[in-house]
Enzyme design. Structure first.
Site, PDB file in Angstrom:
ATOM      1  N   ASN A   5       1.177   3.432  12.512  1.00 58.42           N
ATOM      2  CA  ASN A   5       2.507   3.693  11.955  1.00 58.42           C
ATOM      3  C   ASN A   5       2.530   4.948  11.095  1.00 58.42           C
ATOM      4  O   ASN A   5       3.398   5.809  11.234  1.00 58.42           O
ATOM      5  CB  ASN A   5       2.974   2.496  11.122  1.00 58.42           C
ATOM      6  N   ARG A  37      -8.900   4.825  18.094  1.00 64.24           N
ATOM      7  CA  ARG A  37      -9.819   3.862  18.710  1.00 64.24           C
ATOM      8  C   ARG A  37      -9.569   3.743  20.219  1.00 64.24           C
ATOM      9  O   ARG A  37     -10.484   3.541  20.989  1.00 64.24           O
ATOM     10  CB  ARG A  37      -9.657   2.498  18.044  1.00 64.24           C
ATOM     11  N   LYS A  97      -6.139   2.148   0.920  1.00 62.25           N
ATOM     12  CA  LYS A  97      -6.318   1.452  -0.351  1.00 62.25           C
ATOM     13  C   LYS A  97      -7.565   0.580  -0.368  1.00 62.25           C
ATOM     14  O   LYS A  97      -8.251   0.476  -1.382  1.00 62.25           O
ATOM     15  CB  LYS A  97      -5.086   0.618  -0.676  1.00 62.25           C
ATOM     16  N   GLU A 121      -2.521   9.902  -2.636  1.00 61.60           N
ATOM     17  CA  GLU A 121      -1.210   9.500  -3.137  1.00 61.60           C
ATOM     18  C   GLU A 121      -0.656   8.279  -2.416  1.00 61.60           C
ATOM     19  O   GLU A 121      -0.067   7.387  -3.019  1.00 61.60           O
ATOM     20  CB  GLU A 121      -0.221  10.660  -2.986  1.00 61.60           C
ATOM     21  N   VAL A 124      -1.234   3.840  -2.914  1.00 70.64           N
ATOM     22  CA  VAL A 124      -0.529   2.899  -3.791  1.00 70.64           C
ATOM     23  C   VAL A 124       0.960   3.233  -3.765  1.00 70.64           C
ATOM     24  O   VAL A 124       1.348   4.374  -3.971  1.00 70.64           O
ATOM     25  CB  VAL A 124      -1.037   2.983  -5.245  1.00 70.64           C
ATOM     26  N   GLY A 126       3.122   3.532  -1.396  1.00 71.87           N
ATOM     27  CA  GLY A 126       3.670   4.257  -0.264  1.00 71.87           C
ATOM     28  C   GLY A 126       4.233   5.618  -0.604  1.00 71.87           C
ATOM     29  O   GLY A 126       3.508   6.525  -1.017  1.00 71.87           O
ATOM     30  N   GLY A 179       9.259  -7.005  10.444  1.00 68.92           N
ATOM     31  CA  GLY A 179       8.113  -6.111  10.418  1.00 68.92           C
ATOM     32  C   GLY A 179       7.593  -5.807   9.023  1.00 68.92           C
ATOM     33  O   GLY A 179       6.707  -4.970   8.856  1.00 68.92           O
ATOM     34  N   LYS A 197      -4.698  -2.159  -4.956  1.00 69.76           N
ATOM     35  CA  LYS A 197      -3.903  -1.099  -5.574  1.00 69.76           C
ATOM     36  C   LYS A 197      -4.061  -1.105  -7.093  1.00 69.76           C
ATOM     37  O   LYS A 197      -4.070  -0.048  -7.730  1.00 69.76           O
ATOM     38  CB  LYS A 197      -2.441  -1.267  -5.167  1.00 69.76           C
ATOM     39  N   GLY A 295       5.893   1.427   5.127  1.00 72.54           N
ATOM     40  CA  GLY A 295       6.564   2.014   6.272  1.00 72.54           C
ATOM     41  C   GLY A 295       5.971   3.356   6.622  1.00 72.54           C
ATOM     42  O   GLY A 295       5.465   4.079   5.756  1.00 72.54           O
TER      43      GLY A 295
END
Length: 434
Positions: A5, A37, A97, A121, A124, A126, A179, A197, A295
């Site tokens: 994602n 992968r 994380k 950045e 933690v 997002g 999701g 986090k 996301g």
């Protein structure tokens, strides 16, 4: 490294917005390899197919590659690949994380020895620019506490329980359908994600050697609809919080657990999958950073910001950002002092309150308020009966205490469980204080 994602969203930005990024930053970024992968998996990123490889080590060894971005997740093989990249003199940008919370010290030492950047950045909160704020804008600040909502899945679940009256299982199923939650939600709902986090926040905000295993952790699975309703009546909102705070003795408290947040507190209004972190310091006072905590696009935006920084430092031969950690004592949860919300289900008979008050008093736990729901009949087969043979009723008692030590509260719970009039303990939730 990785094209899930976050990796896909980042690749799309680099492949379609390269000109705009160069105009705004003065740095030209070219995506040249994407290690994955499985090379056969379809990816909705035009032009990325020609860059795909399954040979991760060849990417970090390639002398023509300047910066490595790791968004594959997990510890293996990410740890070895990141270390190899750093040791070969390549800056690394990571959103991992789990890796940073367990092996951050080793990675930052490797980055420092090589004189290159390790930027993280996106690890933690997002897309929230939290790490940069702590490392740069607040670099000289004496911070007392960093407290926040750093897991969007649990925040969504608790928000839906409060807004619609959904049960925990119903809200979890809804989060999975949208999701926001994985098929196996354990890492989120049991607090493991937030604990990782919290460890990173302890590293950055306090320069402390803290790993995920040092963090006291509780999840939200035991929070019931009755707890949500009681919180609303009492003027609170329940949130899963990560808390990192220092005391006068220099010890660091690092914990993750559900908490009763006063409705007037800025964190109380943070809803759905949003993340927010509340920072308290000497000079800055109080400030809060809010945004999308998960996301692909929001997280990719944070990764891109780090990537621009790393590339700029290479271009101008700037000094790499270092993170030097020191050992600090970790305050055990038993030493925490706060107010508590306590939910008890008891036999509805005379003398119950006196017995409970006695147990609380013997352990120095003082009650600020108490309320009792209307009693409900015991419905279980073979349940307790009164001497006259009638089915005994059950009462639901809710207490809010004055501040007490965790060790005293736990000792009190141990005694309450032994009382024959206490059917079960519903929930114990810590209350956020000043």
């Amino acid at each position: 490294m990785g094209c899930g994602n976050v990796g896909s969203a980042l690749a799309r930005l680099l492949l379609t917005d390269a000109k705009r990024i160069a105009e705004r930053t003065g740095v030209t970024l070219e995506l040249v390899r994407v290690a994955v992968r499985s090379a056969t998996k379809e990816r909705d990123v035009p032009g990325v197919e020609r860059l795909i490889t399954t040979d991760g080590p060849s990417v970090v060894r390639d002398p023509t590659i300047d910066v490595v971005v790791e968004v594959m997740g997990g510890i293996s093989p990410a740890r070895d690949l990141v270390l190899a990249a750093l040791r070969s003199g390549k800056p690394v940008v990571s959103a991992n994380k789990e890796l940073l919370a367990n092996h951050g010290g080793e990675l930052w030492d490797a980055a420092s020895a090589a004189g290159v950047d390790l930027l993280f950045e996106a690890s933690v909160a997002g897309g929230v620019p939290l790490i940069r704020a702590l490392r740069e804008s607040l670099a000289g600040e004496r911070i007392h506490r960093v407290m926040g909502i750093v897991n969007g899945t649990t925040n969504y679940i608790l928000t839906r329980m409060a807004a619609s009256g959904a049960t925990y299982q119903e809200a979890l199923a809804e989060a999975q359908g949208l999701g926001f939650a994985e098929r196996d939600p354990t890492a989120d709902v049991e607090g493991y994600d937030a604990a990782a986090k919290a460890a990173i926040l302890a590293n950055v905000a306090f320069g402390a050697k803290v790993v995920a295993g040092d963090v006291y952790r509780e999840g939200i699975a035991h929070i019931s609809g009755q707890d949500i309703e009681a919180a609303q009546r009492l003027g609170f909102v329940i949130k899963l919080l990560a808390v990192v705070e220092t005391g006068e003795d220099g010890a660091l408290g690092v914990r993750v657990h559900p908490a009763m947040v006063p409705r007037a507190h800025p964190l109380a209004s943070v809803s759905d999958s949003f993340n927010a972190v509340f920072i308290e310091g000497d000079a800055v006072g109080q400030l809060m950073l809010l945004g999308r905590g998960a996301g692909g696009p929001p997280t990719a935006s944070a990764v891109l910001g780090d990537l621009v920084d790393a590339a700029h430092n290479l271009t101008v031969k700037g000094a790499a950002r270092k993170l030097e950690l020191r050992a600090v004592p970790i305050r055990p949860i038993d030493d925490l002092r706060c107010a508590y919300y306590l939910s008890l289900f008891v036999a509805d008979r005379s003398g119950v309150l006196a017995a409970i008050a006695g147990a609380l008093g013997r352990h120095d736990v003082s009650v600020r308020s108490m309320e009792q729901d209307a009693p409900e009949p015991e419905t279980s087969v073979g349940g307790p009966v009164r001497p006259d043979g009638a089915l005994e009723h059950e009462a639901h008692l809710v207490f809010v205490t004055h501040p007490a030590y965790e060790r005293d509260m736990q000792a009190c719970l141990h005694e309450l469980r032994r009382l024959d009039t206490v059917r079960r303990i519903g929930s114990l939730v810590r209350v956020v204080g000043p």
